[in-house]
Scaffold this motif. Sequence first.
Motif, mmCIF file in Angstrom:
data_model
loop_
_atom_site.group_PDB
_atom_site.id
_atom_site.type_symbol
_atom_site.label_atom_id
_atom_site.label_comp_id
_atom_site.label_asym_id
_atom_site.label_seq_id
_atom_site.Cartn_x
_atom_site.Cartn_y
_atom_site.Cartn_z
ATOM 1 N N ALA A 1 1.035 -0.946 0.277
ATOM 2 C CA ALA A 1 -0.131 -0.353 -0.269
ATOM 3 C C ALA A 1 0.653 1.043 0.259
ATOM 4 C CB ALA A 1 -0.382 0.268 1.346
ATOM 5 N N GLY A 2 0.274 2.909 -0.230
ATOM 6 C CA GLY A 2 1.122 3.046 -1.152
ATOM 7 C C GLY A 2 0.390 5.080 -1.043
ATOM 8 N N ILE A 3 -0.328 4.860 -0.284
ATOM 9 C CA ILE A 3 -1.768 6.031 -0.198
ATOM 10 C C ILE A 3 -1.966 6.335 1.301
ATOM 11 C CG2 ILE A 3 -3.953 6.473 -1.310
ATOM 12 C CD1 ILE A 3 -3.651 4.392 -3.107
ATOM 13 N N ILE A 4 -1.994 7.971 1.100
ATOM 14 C CA ILE A 4 -2.310 8.895 2.358
ATOM 15 C C ILE A 4 -3.358 9.582 2.551
ATOM 16 C CG2 ILE A 4 -1.368 10.066 4.353
ATOM 17 C CD1 ILE A 4 1.708 8.954 4.020
ATOM 18 N N ALA A 5 -4.328 9.021 2.822
ATOM 19 C CA ALA A 5 -5.551 10.452 2.567
ATOM 20 C C ALA A 5 -5.202 11.703 2.869
ATOM 21 C CB ALA A 5 -6.578 10.290 3.329
#
Length: 823
Positions: free
Chosen positions: A805-809
């Motif tokens: 995973a590589g996403i930050i909101a």
Amino acid sequence: MSSRSKLMHGAALGALAVLSSASFAHAQQTLPQITIGAARRAPVAPPAVRESTADEAGYAPGFSAARAKLPIYRDPPGETVTIVNTKFLRPTPLADVRKVLDYSPGVSVQQGNSARDLMISIRGSGNRLGAGFPFGVRNIMLYEDGFPIMTADGNGRTDMLDPHSFAAVDVYRGPSSALFGNYAYAGAINFRTFSGAEIDGVHTGSEFGSFGYVNNYVRVGKAVKDSTLGAFDLAFFASDANGGGFAARGAYTAKQAKILGRWDITPTDRVIVKYLASNIRSEFINRESLNVFYFNPFQQGCAIAPAAVTPFLCNNLNVPANGIFTAGTLFPPPGVTQAPLVNQSVWQLGSHLNSLRQIAGVQFEHDFDNTTTWRSQFTYDYHDYINGTWPPPKVGPAAFGGLGGPVGIRGPTVGITAQTDITSHIPIFGFPATHFLQFFYSNAKTTNPLYNQIPNAWYSGATGAPVAKIDSYTSNIGLRAREEIALAPGLTGVIGFSANWNRVWGVNTVYNYAINLQPRFPTQIAVDNDYWNTAPEASLTYRYNPEWQVRARYSTAYSTPTFVFLTNTRNGVGQNPLKAQTNMGVDLGIDWTPSPDLTVSVTGFNEWHRNEILTLNNALVSYQTNIPSSLHRGVELNADWRPFEGWRLIAVYTFNNQFFTNYWDDLGTVGGRAVLYNRAGNRIPNVPPHTLTMRYGYDQPYGDLAGLGAYVEYIFKSDYTIDNANFTTLPSYSVFNVNAHYNHDLADFYFKNIELFFDVSNIFNRTYVAGAQVLANSLLAGVLNGAIQTPLVWPNGGLVTAQGAGIIAGQPRAFTGGVKLKF
């Protein structure tokens, strides 16, 4: 009022009392002219927006009397430079430097793994190197007041930067190694703090708002002159920022202090001193898969790993149950019992960052005569840290140490930079000219022990057995030269050159804990690489008249890989024969200033990249690869327009069209055969094609309500891919911010100015992606009757794999207020 706030305001008042007792007469110093957002005072107001030398007085661009006294990197003709004056951001909450950099075209900023940890990218380059401590910023040289704030191995951090300390920021876009050397692959940024003359007293402020955000800061400064001791300019800044974080986890505390001093010993001798110290502790913001982003973007309810629902609601991590070792293969040897993995949340692991940074520098300047100046600068940089987000080491399928999940890494990195240069303004054959020659040296020594993380350590983030140790050394030595010649009235030609010898050497030691704790020798990967690079540059800047200026520039740049890049491969720890990346670009720009109320700058660029380094995450490790060739091209625009008195529109737009021209993506083997996919023509991942920042507001210029104002801010980012196959696309987003503020001068009172503001960011509460990493593609293949079927290619981590995973909101709706006083 909290005790911390009382302490900060007490310090401000105490400093005011000390300054008030001084009997020296002070000399006023005005702000530089060029800037985005600088207030104008009739009738000789400077343009509100311009690129470096646009609308500058003088015989030709770069040959004004004011610039002759500045270092060569300040307002250089021919360079593509935007200068952001933070004065227009005074009523804006500034939790980090993102808001300042949003107003430079070509720059994009993504959220890193902790608060105030940002990935800065110029023309897309920095977004492809991923995140993870300590790699916050690469491919961009960072300076503060002309002193380097990057280590010699090219790593920079933004969490040590409090934007309240900056009067202006210079952003150099495009390949810039001729001027700044190694790592200026995409450009450079120079953060300029307030001088003592600009402060002229005490400025103190407090910002407070949603998610526990509180930032108290103070600026103290004065310029004095004595007939015996000479002239002094001293500025001090300190801040104490705290926040609970907008995600379920992400609290932080950041303390910072800095000093900038200048002593004019004689009319021909000057000493400049710089000191910066920061101490930061922040919780690790866990990255998430695209599914988790859609279902639970802020990872609520994930404190204790709920294994059954983790793929869709939480992204958790696997660590060795005993804190020592774990299985290194899905198929252990017969009769051998594997050590189990434990699924843990970042709360349970206590993953956090604790970073201590100290930078001290001194610069000596001597004027041989009215035309020639010698400058020598020395900088010492110490960075110590504890961090629990490092990718796990792995050496082949038989190595069992540290394979389960992220491990803790500790510092320090210690380095120095030394440089000496001569700047002369002696004409050549009657043509006004500036000559520059510099020699430089820098090094950095890093010692990083790595440890397994212990399950259920919670806040302490306690570590288990050592997993690996990194000992590395990096050095740079070389020269830079530059010639600026006024070829005719309004026409300036520039040629520049740099040569750099870079050496990277060290040992990466991985401790292999065998199954059942059987003894096993450690694996050591040694590297000793050297890189020799040169970078020529040439430009022409023509000022047709005060309204029109044209810029044409050819430039090159280089950036060498850091030691860790050279010891990571797609299969784990091993020698990675990376080449130095090079960039050759052409810029063409036009600056239009028809009146003091309108300034527009447009720049088109085309860059040819060779061996560009791309970071990939394949759910087990992060590793780097060279892209043989790629093409980056685009358009950058900034505009500042005041259509009516009190009204103002500021707009910044960037278009990026970037794609591979030669790249075969290695996805491993099937049936003993290598599988390569041709990515030529695919979009380069993690680069939004369109970004736009706009601010439209009104400030009452006179009358009883003078100083009362408001603005609306709009930020747009188009959708973009995050994998080489272009299968996974992150959605576009638009964010609206609104702000109301009041600024009022006071006479014969305890303080001379008060400013109040109230800000609502993301007013429509849009959920969006604030940061992402490039994800590797995995190979799904079937074998039928011994024949390899056509494989399928999918992005790794795009669905349910936690460690891919590589996403930050991004931050949801937030309310922030602020009070600022000047004494």
